[in-house]
Design a protein around this motif. Structure first.
Motif, PDB file in Angstrom:
ATOM      1  N   GLU A   1      -3.683   8.785  12.407  1.00  0.00           N
ATOM      2  CA  GLU A   1      -5.135   8.838  12.561  1.00  0.00           C
ATOM      3  C   GLU A   1      -5.602   7.424  12.873  1.00  0.00           C
ATOM      4  OE1 GLU A   1      -7.175  10.746   9.205  1.00  0.00           O
ATOM      5  OE2 GLU A   1      -8.833   9.385   9.600  1.00  0.00           O
ATOM      6  N   GLY A   2      -6.568   7.275  13.721  1.00  0.00           N
ATOM      7  CA  GLY A   2      -7.075   5.952  14.054  1.00  0.00           C
ATOM      8  C   GLY A   2      -6.078   5.182  14.909  1.00  0.00           C
ATOM      9  N   ALA A   3      -6.369   3.912  15.154  1.00  0.00           N
ATOM     10  CA  ALA A   3      -5.521   3.100  16.031  1.00  0.00           C
ATOM     11  C   ALA A   3      -5.375   1.705  15.447  1.00  0.00           C
ATOM     12  CB  ALA A   3      -6.115   3.044  17.441  1.00  0.00           C
ATOM     13  N   LEU A   4      -4.989   1.639  14.146  1.00  0.00           N
ATOM     14  CA  LEU A   4      -4.892   0.328  13.501  1.00  0.00           C
ATOM     15  C   LEU A   4      -3.832  -0.551  14.165  1.00  0.00           C
ATOM     16  CD1 LEU A   4      -5.179   1.231   9.703  1.00  0.00           C
ATOM     17  CD2 LEU A   4      -6.964   0.582  11.319  1.00  0.00           C
ATOM     18  N   GLY A   5      -2.711   0.084  14.537  1.00  0.00           N
ATOM     19  CA  GLY A   5      -1.624  -0.681  15.156  1.00  0.00           C
ATOM     20  C   GLY A   5      -2.062  -1.329  16.452  1.00  0.00           C
TER      21      GLY A   5
ATOM     22  N   THR B   1      -0.797  14.203   6.915  1.00  0.00           N
ATOM     23  CA  THR B   1      -0.986  14.613   5.525  1.00  0.00           C
ATOM     24  C   THR B   1      -2.458  14.891   5.271  1.00  0.00           C
ATOM     25  OG1 THR B   1      -1.408  12.382   4.762  1.00  0.00           O
ATOM     26  CG2 THR B   1       0.889  13.101   4.751  1.00  0.00           C
ATOM     27  N   GLU B   2      -2.738  15.304   4.022  1.00  0.00           N
ATOM     28  CA  GLU B   2      -4.119  15.537   3.615  1.00  0.00           C
ATOM     29  C   GLU B   2      -4.860  14.232   3.367  1.00  0.00           C
ATOM     30  OE1 GLU B   2      -5.504  18.884   2.966  1.00  0.00           O
ATOM     31  OE2 GLU B   2      -3.843  19.096   4.383  1.00  0.00           O
ATOM     32  N   ASN B   3      -4.072  13.152   3.048  1.00  0.00           N
ATOM     33  CA  ASN B   3      -4.669  11.879   2.658  1.00  0.00           C
ATOM     34  C   ASN B   3      -4.964  11.020   3.881  1.00  0.00           C
ATOM     35  OD1 ASN B   3      -5.200   9.293   1.733  1.00  0.00           O
ATOM     36  ND2 ASN B   3      -3.829   9.484  -0.031  1.00  0.00           N
ATOM     37  N   PRO B   4      -6.247  10.805   4.202  1.00  0.00           N
ATOM     38  CA  PRO B   4      -6.553  10.069   5.425  1.00  0.00           C
ATOM     39  C   PRO B   4      -6.037   8.628   5.402  1.00  0.00           C
ATOM     40  CG  PRO B   4      -8.552  10.529   4.154  1.00  0.00           C
ATOM     41  CD  PRO B   4      -7.455  11.268   3.499  1.00  0.00           C
ATOM     42  N   GLU B   5      -5.932   8.014   4.211  1.00  0.00           N
ATOM     43  CA  GLU B   5      -5.460   6.625   4.189  1.00  0.00           C
ATOM     44  C   GLU B   5      -3.988   6.550   4.592  1.00  0.00           C
ATOM     45  OE1 GLU B   5      -6.783   4.093   1.114  1.00  0.00           O
ATOM     46  OE2 GLU B   5      -6.044   2.386   2.282  1.00  0.00           O
ATOM     47  N   ILE B   6      -3.183   7.530   4.109  1.00  0.00           N
ATOM     48  CA  ILE B   6      -1.777   7.578   4.544  1.00  0.00           C
ATOM     49  C   ILE B   6      -1.730   7.795   6.054  1.00  0.00           C
ATOM     50  CG2 ILE B   6       0.388   8.866   4.373  1.00  0.00           C
ATOM     51  CD1 ILE B   6      -0.218   9.444   1.493  1.00  0.00           C
ATOM     52  N   ASN B   7      -2.594   8.674   6.543  1.00  0.00           N
ATOM     53  CA  ASN B   7      -2.600   8.941   7.983  1.00  0.00           C
ATOM     54  C   ASN B   7      -2.928   7.681   8.786  1.00  0.00           C
ATOM     55  OD1 ASN B   7      -2.017  11.514   7.331  1.00  0.00           O
ATOM     56  ND2 ASN B   7      -4.101  12.320   7.707  1.00  0.00           N
TER      57      ASN B   7
ATOM     58  N   ALA C   1       0.831  -1.201   0.000  1.00  0.00           N
ATOM     59  CA  ALA C   1       0.000   0.000   0.000  1.00  0.00           C
ATOM     60  C   ALA C   1       0.867   1.253   0.000  1.00  0.00           C
ATOM     61  CB  ALA C   1      -0.920  -0.007   1.218  1.00  0.00           C
ATOM     62  N   ALA C   2       2.021   1.181   0.684  1.00  0.00           N
ATOM     63  CA  ALA C   2       2.907   2.338   0.755  1.00  0.00           C
ATOM     64  C   ALA C   2       3.351   2.754  -0.636  1.00  0.00           C
ATOM     65  CB  ALA C   2       4.111   2.033   1.641  1.00  0.00           C
ATOM     66  N   GLU C   3       3.662   1.745  -1.484  1.00  0.00           N
ATOM     67  CA  GLU C   3       4.080   2.090  -2.842  1.00  0.00           C
ATOM     68  C   GLU C   3       2.937   2.768  -3.600  1.00  0.00           C
ATOM     69  OE1 GLU C   3       4.910  -1.028  -5.645  1.00  0.00           O
ATOM     70  OE2 GLU C   3       6.205   0.294  -6.810  1.00  0.00           O
ATOM     71  N   GLU C   4       1.725   2.201  -3.411  1.00  0.00           N
ATOM     72  CA  GLU C   4       0.571   2.753  -4.112  1.00  0.00           C
ATOM     73  C   GLU C   4       0.308   4.199  -3.681  1.00  0.00           C
ATOM     74  OE1 GLU C   4      -2.910   0.348  -3.524  1.00  0.00           O
ATOM     75  OE2 GLU C   4      -4.203   1.788  -4.549  1.00  0.00           O
ATOM     76  N   LEU C   5       0.516   4.460  -2.378  1.00  0.00           N
ATOM     77  CA  LEU C   5       0.208   5.784  -1.833  1.00  0.00           C
ATOM     78  C   LEU C   5       1.390   6.744  -1.937  1.00  0.00           C
ATOM     79  CD1 LEU C   5      -1.644   4.556   1.367  1.00  0.00           C
ATOM     80  CD2 LEU C   5      -2.692   5.547  -0.677  1.00  0.00           C
TER      81      LEU C   5
END
Lengths: 343, 487
Positions: free
Chosen positions: A283-287, A271-277, A253-257
């Motif tokens: 943003e969020g607590a995925l980890g 950043t402006e991009n919430p998916e990168i965040n 995903a990092a490459e895509e983003l």
């Protein structure tokens, strides 16, 4: 008398050792890895570009990067990896017995390995297929001209079974020369003890790159199988499987983003991009959902770079191996790499 | 006594715990204990097969192929180790200084270097220092076959001629068996006569003569009468007057059905000479041959001229016509020599490098131990015995055969059994050179493809256990027959 004392001691020792061993099995793989402070990662015994020690004895390669990324995500230290070299025959026993936590060894994802051998493939990091390599002066242009040839083949692999199927379905005969490792195959092939070496096309390219005169050998055009290669873990420990799966997905995903090892620190500031965040934990607590902290993906990307960086560095067109992206390009570029969304 | 009971209880507890632990861990991994995998399709190929095997055979069949390969190398190894060991052991006692020292160097050199190193060293020499098959090609080849173009030493193994039975083979075998019986009867007669009159008959020469002469005479007689008979080559869809070469231009690598089999081998030799590879479909009767032609299993047939006419007339659905070329009918027993065809040598028998390396290394290594056992056995016979026999006027070879060796055997046999067992178990070092023994098939590829480690390893252990016990059992019977008879 002496004998009974000896036997008695033996029995007691055996029991004690057994209980000690039984204890280690409680708790998940994540807990074990964190307690150990190092990831035990199974790799090949040496395939340049995918996993091989460099001149300083440091393991380098495309599969090695998966190990390092997981170690970085889990332990915050990409060097906290014990690399365990495995052959085609020993790799599954090593994983099933718990000797290694993760197997990243150009292993083909098949139904029986996933279901019957009780493993969990966490994704595909290289879409490959089986090919044939012959010396150029043999004058062979197609795999269909190989009737009666002597073929070097690594035992305990899917390629061994594909080879048998390919020759019998084309009504040809061959003489298999079984070898244990890629190095052994290379030696036999160069000595002329076999006419043909067959393995995954990426492996052939990597092997040929180490030859004194790579141009004297040709990889035949036929690709006779699908070989989706990916890292795998033991079946049953889903938390650990998720960590490995999403670390791999994070690199893709990092490459895509557009997140690279160079700009990851900067982008982690927000950043402006919430998916990168979400990917980088601002943003969020995925980890935390994975049982790690929120910087896990950031650390993995900083350690080995995104999928594309790792590919280019180890096996890409500018490396000695010289593989093109082909099927392994992002879906946006017409390839098959497609990481599920981080949300 | 109390301590013994406690120890016993602890050991039983230990075994119980191990078994329970295994079962529990297996169920935690979600694995069951099941030998059903043995009847599944194996899917892989094995290069050295002593019985019929394809990748469609079962894992059990693959295990059998491996077992036979293990037994083959163990048998060859024991045989050669014994010959080497006896020769080296006797010669080490030689009064000739050079011979004695040479044997010392052999024994110490092989006994004190690990077996694995010898296996790998011999394999490396066989692979790296010998020519490739394609070096034999061309007008001025880099390598050539030896022993009258019959043996090729290549880096894929040594190709030697293989025997093929033809018409009259049965008679040949019967004659040979009759000669063996005659030898046995003559030896008994000679023994009785010596006991009765003291006269010694030339047993060795007569036995040797009986062994060779009658069989040779039958062979020569049979060969002289019919071996040069020319059999027609019948080809499917050929025009009258076509040569073999013209036919194979249209039908590459044809399949052959022929009676007798030697004719098929002669035809395939002719085909290889014009650069074609032929496969031979085995047939037993002329009806068999006809049905194979009709079903398209083979496109070339060789059969006696009379039967050929019946076949051409009787065959249905395909057009069969004789070619211009004919082939020899063949001798009762003939040897098919290896020929370069395609990528490799074909025909004959291939002794693969892995077999040679394993066989030689096991023999040389174990032979060194056997040499010491033989030497010890001979030294164990008191020197007085030799002197006493000498005083009776016996010649030195008779002293060795009649006085020393029978007594030495009693000392030699028991440790020899352990050497045979060692050799058999050491054959599992085949892994180092890719020899397809039972460890490589059942204990290697099968385990890897099916994930049945526990079951596979148990079967493997069981096989070695049974083999070792069988070898020990047979050798113990022999030991009982040579040991001192006490009354």
């Amino acid at each position: 008398m002496k004998k009974s004392v000896f036997l008695g001691t033996l029995a007691v020792t055996g029991l004690a050792a057994g209980f000690a061993a039984a204890d280690a099995h409680s708790g998940g793989t994540l807990g074990e890895v964190q307690a150990r402070g190092a990831l035990n990662c199974g790799v090949t015994t040496g395939l340049v570009g995918f996993a091989a020690p460099d001149a300083n004895g440091e393991w380098q390669g495309f599969d090695v990067d998966v190990c390092r990324a997981v170690a970085a995500a889990v332990l915050d230290d990409p060097s906290a990896v014990n690399f365990v070299p495995t052959t085609g025959q020993t790799r599954f026993t090593a994983l099933a017995s718990g000797e290694i936590d993760l197997l990243a060894r150009n292993t083909t994802w098949t139904f029986s390995r996933d279901v019957d051998l009780r493993f969990e493939f966490v994704g595909i990091n290289y879409y490959d297929g089986q090919g044939f390599m012959v010396p150029r002066d043999l004058g062979v242009a197609s795999a269909l001209e190989l009737d009666g040839a002597t073929v070097c083949i690594q035992t305990g692999t899917t390629t061994e079974l594909n080879l048998a199927d390919f020759f019998s379905s084309n009504n040809m005969s061959y003489e298999p020369v079984p070898v244990e490792t890629n190095a052994e195959a290379q030696q036999q092939y160069l000595a002329g003890a076999c006419d043909v070496y067959t393995t995954d096309a990426s492996g052939l390219a990597a092997t040929r790159a180490t030859f004194e005169d790579p141009a004297a050998h040709v990889v035949l055009p036929e690709i006779i199988s699908k070989e989706p290669l990916g890292p795998l873990v033991r079946h049953g420990d889903n938390e650990w499987g998720d960590i490995a799966r999403w670390t791999l997905n994070a690199l893709i995903a990092a490459e895509e983003l557009g997140v690279t090892s160079a700009n990851v620190a900067e982008l982690a500031g927000g950043t402006e991009n919430p998916e990168i965040n979400r990917l980088l934990g601002t943003e969020g607590a995925l980890g935390e959902m994975l049982g790690l902290d929120n910087d896990w993906a950031q650390r993995a990307i900083a350690a080995v770079g995104n999928y594309g960086e790792s590919f280019e560095r180890n096996i890409g067109e500018n490396s000695a191996i010289g593989l093109s992206r082909g099927l392994n390009a992002q879906w946006t570029d017409g390839g098959l790499l497609y990481a599920p969304p981080f949300r | 006594m109390t301590i013994q009971v406690i120890a016993l209880i602890l050991i039983m507890g230990g075994i119980y715990w191990l078994a329970r632990n295994t079962v529990q861990n297996l169920s935690e991994l979600g694995k069951d204990f099941d030998f059903g995998f043995l009847s599944q399709r194996a899917g892989y190929d094995i290069n050295q097969r002593l019985v019929e095997y394809t990748n469609d055979s079962t894992h059990a069949r693959a295990a059998l192929v491996g077992i036979l390969n293990t037994l083959l190398v163990a048998f060859l190894g024991c045989l050669m180790a014994t010959i080497l060991g006896v020769i080296a052991g006797v010669l080490r006692l030689s009064k000739n200084w050079i011979v004695g020292r040479l044997m010392t160097v052999y024994v110490e050199g092989f006994r004190n270097v690990p077996l694995l190193l010898w296996i790998i060293a011999i394999f490396a020499v066989m692979t790296e220092a010998t020519p490739q098959p394609r070096d034999f090609r061309g007008d001025d080849p880099d390598a050539s076959m030896i022993l009258g173009e019959s043996v090729a030493i290549t880096n894929r193994g040594i190709f030697i001629p293989s025997p093929v039975w033809g018409d009259g083979a049965m008679l040949l075998v019967l004659t040979f068996v009759a000669s063996l019986v005659a030898i046995f009867l003559f030896r008994r007669f000679a023994h009785k006569r010596q006991e009765a009159t003291g006269e010694i008959l030339p047993v060795l020469w007569v036995s040797l003569g009986l062994f060779i002469v009658p069989t040779l005479l039958v062979y020569l007689a049979y060969s002289a009468t019919g071996a040069r008979d020319q059999f027609p080559v019948l080809a499917v869809g050929a025009q009258q007057g076509m040569t073999l070469e013209e036919f194979t231009d249209e039908n590459r690598n044809p399949a052959i059905c022929a009676l007798p089999r030697t004719a098929a081998v002669n035809l395939s030799t002719d085909l290889r000479a014009i650069g074609e590879r032929a496969s031979i479909v085995p047939v037993e009767t002329s009806a068999d041959l006809q049905s194979n032609i009709e079903s398209g299993e083979c496109v070339l047939a060789v059969i006696s001229p009379e039967a050929g006419e019946t076949l051409v007339a009787g065959v249905e659905g395909v057009a069969l016509a004789p070619l211009e070329d004919t082939v020899d009918r063949g001798r009762p027993l003939q040897f098919e020599r290896p020929q370069l065809a395609g990528f490799n040598f074909e025909g004959g028998l291939q002794l693969r490098n892995s077999l040679i390396a394993l066989w030689f290394a096991l023999s040389l290594y174990t032979g060194a131990f056997i040499a010491e056992i033989v030497r010890a056995g001979i030294l164990a016979v008191s020197h007085g015995q030799t002197e006493a026999a000498g005083a009776l006027g016996m010649r030195s070879n008779r002293i060795m055969n009649l006085v020393v060796l029978p007594q030495a055997l009693r000392v030699i046999i028991p440790p020899l059994i352990s050497q045979y067992l060692n050799l058999t178990k050491n054959s599992s070092l085949a892994i180092a050179v890719g020899y397809m023994d039972v460890r490589a098939t059942l204990g290697g590829i099968t385990i890897n493809q099916t994930g049945r480690e526990l079951e596979g390893m148990l079967l493997l252990g069981l096989f070695y256990l049974i083999t070792s016990l069988a070898i020990a059992g047979v050798m113990n019977i022999y030991n009982a027959s040579v040991k001192l008879k006490e009354r």
